[in-house]
Design a protein around this motif. Structure first.
Motif, PDB file in Angstrom:
ATOM      1  N   LEU A  95       0.834  -1.205   0.000  1.00 13.75           N
ATOM      2  CA  LEU A  95       0.000   0.000   0.000  1.00 13.75           C
ATOM      3  C   LEU A  95       0.867   1.253   0.000  1.00 13.75           C
ATOM      4  CD1 LEU A  95      -2.769   1.364   0.190  1.00 13.75           C
ATOM      5  CD2 LEU A  95      -2.617   1.155   2.666  1.00 13.75           C
ATOM      6  N   CYS A  96       1.919   1.239   0.801  1.00 17.05           N
ATOM      7  CA  CYS A  96       2.809   2.404   0.865  1.00 17.05           C
ATOM      8  C   CYS A  96       3.522   2.639  -0.464  1.00 17.05           C
ATOM      9  CB  CYS A  96       3.823   2.221   1.991  1.00 17.05           C
ATOM     10  SG  CYS A  96       3.105   2.222   3.649  1.00 17.05           S
ATOM     11  N   ASP A  97       3.935   1.558  -1.111  1.00 16.48           N
ATOM     12  CA  ASP A  97       4.691   1.688  -2.356  1.00 16.48           C
ATOM     13  C   ASP A  97       3.808   2.008  -3.558  1.00 16.48           C
ATOM     14  OD1 ASP A  97       6.981   1.107  -0.963  1.00 16.48           O
ATOM     15  OD2 ASP A  97       7.053  -1.002  -1.557  1.00 16.48           O
ATOM     16  N   HIS A  98       2.530   1.625  -3.508  1.00 17.22           N
ATOM     17  CA  HIS A  98       1.651   1.762  -4.676  1.00 17.22           C
ATOM     18  C   HIS A  98       0.328   2.443  -4.290  1.00 17.22           C
ATOM     19  CE1 HIS A  98       4.376  -1.004  -6.757  1.00 17.22           C
ATOM     20  NE2 HIS A  98       4.310  -1.777  -5.698  1.00 17.22           N
ATOM     21  N   PHE A  99       0.412   3.393  -3.370  1.00 19.36           N
ATOM     22  CA  PHE A  99      -0.803   3.972  -2.801  1.00 19.36           C
ATOM     23  C   PHE A  99      -1.749   4.524  -3.860  1.00 19.36           C
ATOM     24  CE2 PHE A  99      -3.103   7.747  -1.360  1.00 19.36           C
ATOM     25  CZ  PHE A  99      -3.918   7.170  -0.399  1.00 19.36           C
ATOM     26  N   MET A 100      -1.265   5.404  -4.723  1.00 15.45           N
ATOM     27  CA  MET A 100      -2.153   6.054  -5.698  1.00 15.45           C
ATOM     28  C   MET A 100      -2.735   5.048  -6.681  1.00 15.45           C
ATOM     29  SD  MET A 100      -2.693   9.141  -4.909  1.00 15.45           S
ATOM     30  CE  MET A 100      -3.558   9.624  -6.418  1.00 15.45           C
ATOM     31  N   LEU A 107      -7.539  12.094   2.258  1.00 18.12           N
ATOM     32  CA  LEU A 107      -7.649  10.739   2.772  1.00 18.12           C
ATOM     33  C   LEU A 107      -8.446  10.815   4.066  1.00 18.12           C
ATOM     34  CD1 LEU A 107      -6.394   7.715   2.486  1.00 18.12           C
ATOM     35  CD2 LEU A 107      -5.031   8.450   4.458  1.00 18.12           C
ATOM     36  N   ALA A 108      -9.489   9.994   4.168  1.00 13.38           N
ATOM     37  CA  ALA A 108     -10.281   9.922   5.398  1.00 13.38           C
ATOM     38  C   ALA A 108      -9.898   8.660   6.156  1.00 13.38           C
ATOM     39  CB  ALA A 108     -11.770   9.909   5.073  1.00 13.38           C
ATOM     40  N   PRO A 134      -4.689  15.845   3.928  1.00 13.33           N
ATOM     41  CA  PRO A 134      -4.399  16.027   2.502  1.00 13.33           C
ATOM     42  C   PRO A 134      -3.794  14.766   1.902  1.00 13.33           C
ATOM     43  CG  PRO A 134      -3.660  17.933   3.759  1.00 13.33           C
ATOM     44  CD  PRO A 134      -4.044  16.883   4.756  1.00 13.33           C
ATOM     45  N   ILE A 135      -4.147  14.478   0.668  1.00 11.35           N
ATOM     46  CA  ILE A 135      -3.757  13.218   0.044  1.00 11.35           C
ATOM     47  C   ILE A 135      -2.241  13.058  -0.034  1.00 11.35           C
ATOM     48  CG2 ILE A 135      -3.710  14.045  -2.342  1.00 11.35           C
ATOM     49  CD1 ILE A 135      -5.378  10.787  -1.193  1.00 11.35           C
ATOM     50  N   GLN A 136      -1.513  14.161  -0.115  1.00 11.57           N
ATOM     51  CA  GLN A 136      -0.059  14.049  -0.219  1.00 11.57           C
ATOM     52  C   GLN A 136       0.577  13.529   1.075  1.00 11.57           C
ATOM     53  OE1 GLN A 136      -1.820  16.865  -0.552  1.00 11.57           O
ATOM     54  NE2 GLN A 136      -0.787  18.640   0.363  1.00 11.57           N
ATOM     55  N   HIS A 137      -0.172  13.561   2.177  1.00  7.56           N
ATOM     56  CA  HIS A 137       0.332  13.048   3.448  1.00  7.56           C
ATOM     57  C   HIS A 137      -0.291  11.708   3.806  1.00  7.56           C
ATOM     58  CE1 HIS A 137       2.256  16.866   3.967  1.00  7.56           C
ATOM     59  NE2 HIS A 137       1.132  17.533   4.132  1.00  7.56           N
ATOM     60  N   ALA A 138      -0.966  11.074   2.854  1.00  2.47           N
ATOM     61  CA  ALA A 138      -1.752   9.870   3.150  1.00  2.47           C
ATOM     62  C   ALA A 138      -0.901   8.755   3.765  1.00  2.47           C
ATOM     63  CB  ALA A 138      -2.437   9.373   1.879  1.00  2.47           C
ATOM     64  N   VAL A 139       0.204   8.410   3.129  1.00  3.21           N
ATOM     65  CA  VAL A 139       1.015   7.295   3.608  1.00  3.21           C
ATOM     66  C   VAL A 139       1.629   7.608   4.970  1.00  3.21           C
ATOM     67  CG1 VAL A 139       3.091   5.928   3.158  1.00  3.21           C
ATOM     68  CG2 VAL A 139       1.473   6.404   1.300  1.00  3.21           C
ATOM     69  N   GLU A 140       2.132   8.825   5.131  1.00  2.00           N
ATOM     70  CA  GLU A 140       2.709   9.207   6.421  1.00  2.00           C
ATOM     71  C   GLU A 140       1.670   9.128   7.527  1.00  2.00           C
ATOM     72  OE1 GLU A 140       5.617  12.815   5.909  1.00  2.00           O
ATOM     73  OE2 GLU A 140       3.993  12.996   4.441  1.00  2.00           O
ATOM     74  N   ALA A 141       0.457   9.581   7.234  1.00  2.00           N
ATOM     75  CA  ALA A 141      -0.603   9.572   8.239  1.00  2.00           C
ATOM     76  C   ALA A 141      -0.990   8.152   8.624  1.00  2.00           C
ATOM     77  CB  ALA A 141      -1.823  10.329   7.716  1.00  2.00           C
ATOM     78  N   MET A 142      -1.098   7.265   7.633  1.00  2.00           N
ATOM     79  CA  MET A 142      -1.443   5.879   7.943  1.00  2.00           C
ATOM     80  C   MET A 142      -0.350   5.202   8.767  1.00  2.00           C
ATOM     81  SD  MET A 142      -3.414   4.378   4.589  1.00  2.00           S
ATOM     82  CE  MET A 142      -2.121   4.845   3.433  1.00  2.00           C
ATOM     83  N   LEU A 143       0.889   5.463   8.440  1.00  2.00           N
ATOM     84  CA  LEU A 143       1.979   4.878   9.206  1.00  2.00           C
ATOM     85  C   LEU A 143       2.010   5.411  10.630  1.00  2.00           C
ATOM     86  CD1 LEU A 143       4.839   4.842   6.534  1.00  2.00           C
ATOM     87  CD2 LEU A 143       3.477   2.901   7.356  1.00  2.00           C
ATOM     88  N   GLU A 156      -0.900  13.069  16.527  1.00  4.06           N
ATOM     89  CA  GLU A 156      -0.177  12.554  15.365  1.00  4.06           C
ATOM     90  C   GLU A 156      -0.715  13.136  14.062  1.00  4.06           C
ATOM     91  OE1 GLU A 156       2.495  10.609  15.409  1.00  4.06           O
ATOM     92  OE2 GLU A 156       2.491  10.581  17.609  1.00  4.06           O
ATOM     93  N   LEU A 157      -2.036  13.132  13.916  1.00  2.76           N
ATOM     94  CA  LEU A 157      -2.626  13.555  12.638  1.00  2.76           C
ATOM     95  C   LEU A 157      -2.609  15.071  12.456  1.00  2.76           C
ATOM     96  CD1 LEU A 157      -5.644  11.112  12.248  1.00  2.76           C
ATOM     97  CD2 LEU A 157      -3.327  10.931  11.321  1.00  2.76           C
ATOM     98  N   ASN A 158      -2.551  15.816  13.542  1.00  3.92           N
ATOM     99  CA  ASN A 158      -2.499  17.276  13.405  1.00  3.92           C
ATOM    100  C   ASN A 158      -1.200  17.743  12.755  1.00  3.92           C
ATOM    101  OD1 ASN A 158      -5.037  17.632  14.445  1.00  3.92           O
ATOM    102  ND2 ASN A 158      -4.337  18.148  16.520  1.00  3.92           N
ATOM    103  N   LEU A 159      -0.189  16.887  12.744  1.00  6.84           N
ATOM    104  CA  LEU A 159       1.040  17.211  12.010  1.00  6.84           C
ATOM    105  C   LEU A 159       0.753  17.334  10.516  1.00  6.84           C
ATOM    106  CD1 LEU A 159       3.501  14.739  13.787  1.00  6.84           C
ATOM    107  CD2 LEU A 159       3.298  17.208  14.163  1.00  6.84           C
TER     108      LEU A 159
END
Length: 417
Positions: free
Chosen positions: A189-194, A338-339, A292-301, A361-364
């Motif tokens: 998921l992290c490598d192929h998120f989009m 990303l929700a 924001p979608i550009q932070h999706a992977v960081e937020a999930m991790l 964490e997510l407020n970052l």
């Protein structure tokens, strides 16, 4: 009198049982003129006190008719208490459809749009983006019409008046299929998120944040999409399910919408649960945050790192994408998002202690909470992530409701203080 003073989930008790049921817009106007403080009582699907009142409730439950289908304009107009589950089959019978639906079809259209409730899809806006016009009874008891292209305060959080009619964009009907793949490695998921979240018209990821994997990925494709008929046994390391499944693995899929790639009408595939199914209540809490979608992977991790603290209290998480919009007070305003949704066990003291940890964490990533779900985000943080939109909303609500007739503790504390 309000016999059942609790919300749908049973976690919140409303502060008064005084309810008046209006059957016409004239009755709504009269009631609004006669009362200094009131809130509209809808289908009660919010988990917090956004719709609560210590004074009076106005119900427009009998006002649930379809007013007009305008095929030439591509719109349908319904009364303010209409639910998606009632409108969708009617549209389908006439060859029309909506662009998006939420997980549950049992919510009211006006209430869902007022809180920017959403479906899923990297190119699909939330439910409020379909609103073309609204008829609203404002604080002076007068009817005011708002239309797209001028002032259209769709995401109004119940602060501008009583929505008595709402007009939605429609399109020609379409067929969909739904395929489920199990045990998607988090590394994939992290490598192929989009690529993964763009693999269908609507894509939902369900996870308990354990085992470095996503429990299930639900891919909903329109049959008119080029990839609709492509069925593969493996998807980025996940394997195709061999039977219908529930988002919570241990529960029966009996009331879930049809999977296994079986084509069906849009309104029988876009929700996760069937239209005719009345969901149980009293066994869950919900929170949700948009980044924001550009932070999706960081937020999930960041959430995955909290799994040992989250797991004891969690039923399931759903992760999905929503396109950007231009609606004031929408969590997706001017940013594709990303929700990250959490369905919790019904233990509010434990969840209340956990939410600030998650929010830290997510407020970052400038997270915005879902207005109708549980959160502890401070008003100062909300002001920072909404900026000028919050001031514009305050100006709008003051102009339409100078005396604060539709305000309550939620609006005063979170937004308008």
């Amino acid at each position: 009198m309000l016999e059942n003073r609790r919300n749908w989930a049973g976690n919140y008790t409303y502060s008064t049982d005084r309810v008046y049921e209006a059957r016409s817009v004239e009755e709504v106007c009269d009631y609004v003129r006669q009362h200094d403080r009131l809130k509209v009582l809808g289908t009660r699907h919010c988990f917090n006190n956004i719709a609560d009142s210590h004074h009076n409730f106005l119900s427009i439950a009998p006002m649930n008719k379809i007013v007009e289908l305008d095929a030439a304009a591509g719109t349908v107009t319904v009364e303010g208490a209409m639910r998606y589950g009632d409108l969708c089959p009617w549209l389908e019978e006439r060859g029309f459809a909506l662009h998006n639906l939420a997980s549950l079809p049992h919510i009211s259209i006006a209430g869902a749009c007022a809180t920017a409730t959403h479906g899923s899809g990297i190119k699909n806006g939330n439910l409020a983006t379909a609103v073309a016009a609204m008829e609203v009874v404002t604080a002076n008891g007068e009817i005011q019409t708002f239309e797209r292209g001028s002032l259209l305060p769709v995401v109004h959080l119940g602060a501008i008046g009583v929505v008595t009619k709402i007009t939605l964009d429609i399109q020609p009907t379409y067929q969909m299929r739904q395929d489920v793949y199990l045990n998607l490695p988090m590394s994939q998921l992290c490598d192929h998120f989009m690529a993964i979240v763009s693999s269908g018209y609507s894509v939902s990821l369900f996870t308990d944040w354990k085992d470095n994997s996503i429990n299930a990925i639900w891919i909903k494709r329109r049959m008119d999409e080029p990839s609709a008929n492509q069925t593969v046994p493996e998807f980025y390391g996940a394997t195709r399910a061999t039977r219908n499944v529930h988002p919570i693995p241990d529960l029966s899929a009996e009331n879930c919408t049809e999977q296994m790639g079986v084509p069906g009408p849009w309104h029988e595939r876009l929700p996760h649960f069937r239209m005719g199914f009345t969901p149980s209540s009293g066994d869950e809490l919900q929170t949700e945050y948009f980044v924001p979608i550009q932070h999706a992977v960081e937020a999930m991790l960041a959430i995955e790192r909290l799994r040992e603290r989250i797991a004891p209290h969690l039923q399931i998480s759903e992760v999905r994408t929503i396109d950007a919009d231009d609606l004031g007070m929408s969590p997706c305003r001017q940013r594709r998002s990303l929700a990250i949704h959490f369905t919790w066990k019904p233990d509010w003291p434990s969840v209340r202690k956990l939410l600030p940890v998650i929010e830290k964490e997510l407020n970052l990533f400038e997270a915005r909470p879902h207005w109708g779900k549980l959160f502890t985000t401070a008003p100062e943080t909300l002001k920072a992530v909404y900026g000028g939109e919050l001031m514009q909303f305050k100006t709008l609500t003051n102009s339409l409701d100078r005396e604060g007739k539709f305000r309550n503790e939620y609006l005063n504390r979170i937004l308008l203080s």
